[in-house]
Motif scaffolding. Sequence first.
Motif, PDB file in Angstrom:
ATOM      1  N   GLY A 335     -20.055  -5.228  -1.547  1.00 49.49           N
ATOM      2  CA  GLY A 335     -21.157  -5.957  -0.929  1.00 49.49           C
ATOM      3  C   GLY A 335     -21.785  -5.250   0.247  1.00 49.49           C
ATOM      4  O   GLY A 335     -22.994  -5.083   0.314  1.00 49.49           O
ATOM      5  N   ASP A 336     -20.973  -4.807   1.195  1.00 53.80           N
ATOM      6  CA  ASP A 336     -21.422  -4.076   2.381  1.00 53.80           C
ATOM      7  C   ASP A 336     -20.307  -3.107   2.744  1.00 53.80           C
ATOM      8  O   ASP A 336     -19.304  -3.503   3.353  1.00 53.80           O
ATOM      9  N   GLY A 337     -20.468  -1.838   2.351  1.00 50.45           N
ATOM     10  CA  GLY A 337     -19.390  -0.869   2.515  1.00 50.45           C
ATOM     11  C   GLY A 337     -18.988  -0.641   3.953  1.00 50.45           C
ATOM     12  O   GLY A 337     -17.807  -0.518   4.274  1.00 50.45           O
ATOM     13  N   GLU A 338     -19.959  -0.588   4.860  1.00 50.12           N
ATOM     14  CA  GLU A 338     -19.652  -0.335   6.262  1.00 50.12           C
ATOM     15  C   GLU A 338     -18.888  -1.502   6.876  1.00 50.12           C
ATOM     16  O   GLU A 338     -17.867  -1.307   7.558  1.00 50.12           O
ATOM     17  N   ALA A 339     -19.356  -2.723   6.629  1.00 53.55           N
ATOM     18  CA  ALA A 339     -18.671  -3.903   7.171  1.00 53.55           C
ATOM     19  C   ALA A 339     -17.274  -4.034   6.588  1.00 53.55           C
ATOM     20  O   ALA A 339     -16.319  -4.384   7.300  1.00 53.55           O
ATOM     21  N   HIS A 347      -7.737  -5.095   9.444  1.00 54.85           N
ATOM     22  CA  HIS A 347      -6.777  -5.898   8.685  1.00 54.85           C
ATOM     23  C   HIS A 347      -5.474  -5.158   8.418  1.00 54.85           C
ATOM     24  O   HIS A 347      -4.385  -5.748   8.497  1.00 54.85           O
ATOM     25  N   SER A 348      -5.572  -3.831   8.121  1.00 53.73           N
ATOM     26  CA  SER A 348      -4.392  -3.155   7.582  1.00 53.73           C
ATOM     27  C   SER A 348      -4.176  -1.729   8.064  1.00 53.73           C
ATOM     28  O   SER A 348      -3.144  -1.136   7.765  1.00 53.73           O
ATOM     29  N   GLY A 349      -5.127  -1.151   8.803  1.00 59.78           N
ATOM     30  CA  GLY A 349      -4.997   0.252   9.197  1.00 59.78           C
ATOM     31  C   GLY A 349      -5.377   1.228   8.107  1.00 59.78           C
ATOM     32  O   GLY A 349      -5.136   2.431   8.242  1.00 59.78           O
ATOM     33  N   VAL A 350      -5.994   0.753   7.028  1.00 58.04           N
ATOM     34  CA  VAL A 350      -6.437   1.629   5.935  1.00 58.04           C
ATOM     35  C   VAL A 350      -7.853   2.108   6.241  1.00 58.04           C
ATOM     36  O   VAL A 350      -8.749   1.307   6.516  1.00 58.04           O
ATOM     37  N   ARG A 351      -8.046   3.439   6.217  1.00 55.62           N
ATOM     38  CA  ARG A 351      -9.366   4.032   6.468  1.00 55.62           C
ATOM     39  C   ARG A 351      -9.976   4.464   5.144  1.00 55.62           C
ATOM     40  O   ARG A 351      -9.398   5.281   4.415  1.00 55.62           O
ATOM     41  N   CYS A 352     -11.156   3.932   4.833  1.00 56.40           N
ATOM     42  CA  CYS A 352     -11.920   4.330   3.658  1.00 56.40           C
ATOM     43  C   CYS A 352     -13.347   4.607   4.090  1.00 56.40           C
ATOM     44  O   CYS A 352     -13.790   4.170   5.157  1.00 56.40           O
ATOM     45  N   LEU A 353     -14.077   5.310   3.264  1.00 57.89           N
ATOM     46  CA  LEU A 353     -15.404   5.768   3.643  1.00 57.89           C
ATOM     47  C   LEU A 353     -16.479   4.828   3.098  1.00 57.89           C
ATOM     48  O   LEU A 353     -16.538   4.588   1.889  1.00 57.89           O
ATOM     49  N   PRO A 354     -17.329   4.289   3.963  1.00 58.31           N
ATOM     50  CA  PRO A 354     -18.460   3.493   3.473  1.00 58.31           C
ATOM     51  C   PRO A 354     -19.361   4.331   2.566  1.00 58.31           C
ATOM     52  O   PRO A 354     -19.722   5.470   2.907  1.00 58.31           O
ATOM     53  N   LEU A 373     -17.633   1.190  -1.316  1.00 58.85           N
ATOM     54  CA  LEU A 373     -16.558   1.792  -0.539  1.00 58.85           C
ATOM     55  C   LEU A 373     -15.926   2.883  -1.389  1.00 58.85           C
ATOM     56  O   LEU A 373     -15.586   2.642  -2.558  1.00 58.85           O
ATOM     57  N   ARG A 374     -15.793   4.091  -0.825  1.00 57.62           N
ATOM     58  CA  ARG A 374     -15.111   5.164  -1.552  1.00 57.62           C
ATOM     59  C   ARG A 374     -13.659   5.229  -1.105  1.00 57.62           C
ATOM     60  O   ARG A 374     -13.360   5.353   0.092  1.00 57.62           O
ATOM     61  N   VAL A 375     -12.760   5.143  -2.069  1.00 51.30           N
ATOM     62  CA  VAL A 375     -11.320   5.160  -1.809  1.00 51.30           C
ATOM     63  C   VAL A 375     -10.739   6.392  -2.494  1.00 51.30           C
ATOM     64  O   VAL A 375     -10.802   6.516  -3.717  1.00 51.30           O
TER      65      VAL A 375
END
Length: 396
Positions: A335-339, A347-354, A373-375
């Motif tokens: 829905g909104d990759g940056e948000a 929430h969890s300390g997981v970093r992913c790229l918008p 979101l790119r994982v």
Amino acid sequence: MTNARLDELNEYPFQRLRDLLDGVEGGGPMLNFALGEPQIGVPALLGETLAKHVAGFGKYPAANSTPDLRRAIADWLDRRYGLDGDDAMNADTEIMPLNGTREGLYNIAQLVVPQVRAATRPLVLVPNPFYQCYLGAATMAGAEVGLMPATAGTGFLPDLDALDAEMLRRAALMYVCTPANPQGAMADEAYLAKAIDLARRHDIVLALDECYAEIYDETPPPGGLQVAARTGERFRNLVVFHSLSKRSSSPGLRSGFMAGDPDLVARYGKLRGYGGAPLPDPIAAASAALWRDEKHVEEVRAHYRHLFDIADETLGNKQGYFRPPGGFFLWLDVGDGEAFAKRLWQHSGVRCLPGGYLARDEADGTNPGARFLRVALVHDAGTVRQALTAISELME
């Protein structure tokens, strides 16, 4: 004084991610799923071969590396893409080893983009979203960037039929990535044939980024060389790029190659003589050993398949999820990759790229990556399951 073209470039995506998250407290120890850097360890063969050839660091390497490496690459291309007889690769004229394929993907624009094209500023055609190197290469070569939307509606590959006459008249270079970064879409032979024909009819250099070609789920993606070899013009106007970073989980080796049009390969060698950084001979020897070995590659592919099985288990019931046919990224519609990236970090300390950081706004103001979101599925199975579970908890 600095080159004003540099000011045309946005901050690199990872700097934008740092700007987004720095000062925001993470919800646990950091798990970095933003960077596509394989974490499964390098093949033992790499270190063993380097150790045997360490004395080679004592001399300057040749601009086109060693005959042994070029031969190993040619043999791999012949095996991988069924090139034999008159179709087989010429190791001396059609292959250039690279100090990481980013070197080649960047420098091809410096090589082929003229100052003026069709009496105006030249155009470089780039898929949108895209690997950021394409943008930097086009901009620093003095070209305007022509965006080719690669959305769900186009199968996550550029719609070649949508390129208008003016774009084709001005274009000097076109980048296409297959399997695509970030979406994992794979071009079939018909698509590649159309791209090659289009490039030749309009005298455009086609740069096929095939760096993820060995990371696939079920079916090996076809390659540009195998399609072009069947034509009467062989590799005219075509260069392809491959890497050991993903295939052999060795990004720090900085080893890849470009192959194709012998005129472009020769001209690239001339350019490199002035500003390039050829592969040191020990790295060339290790690279040759890796291109000749398939066992470790099969193990790498099996690892990524298992990670996608975990993704199916944890995200398979989410509307924004699909399992890509190639590469090792998930491209999730959130829905909104940056948000979402910010919420996920908190929430969890997981970093992913918008996904919007990997794309540019189209003429209508929309960004084709903004919803995504790119994982990067580059960790061990346990870490991947932990991160995907956290993502699942936030997805609708």
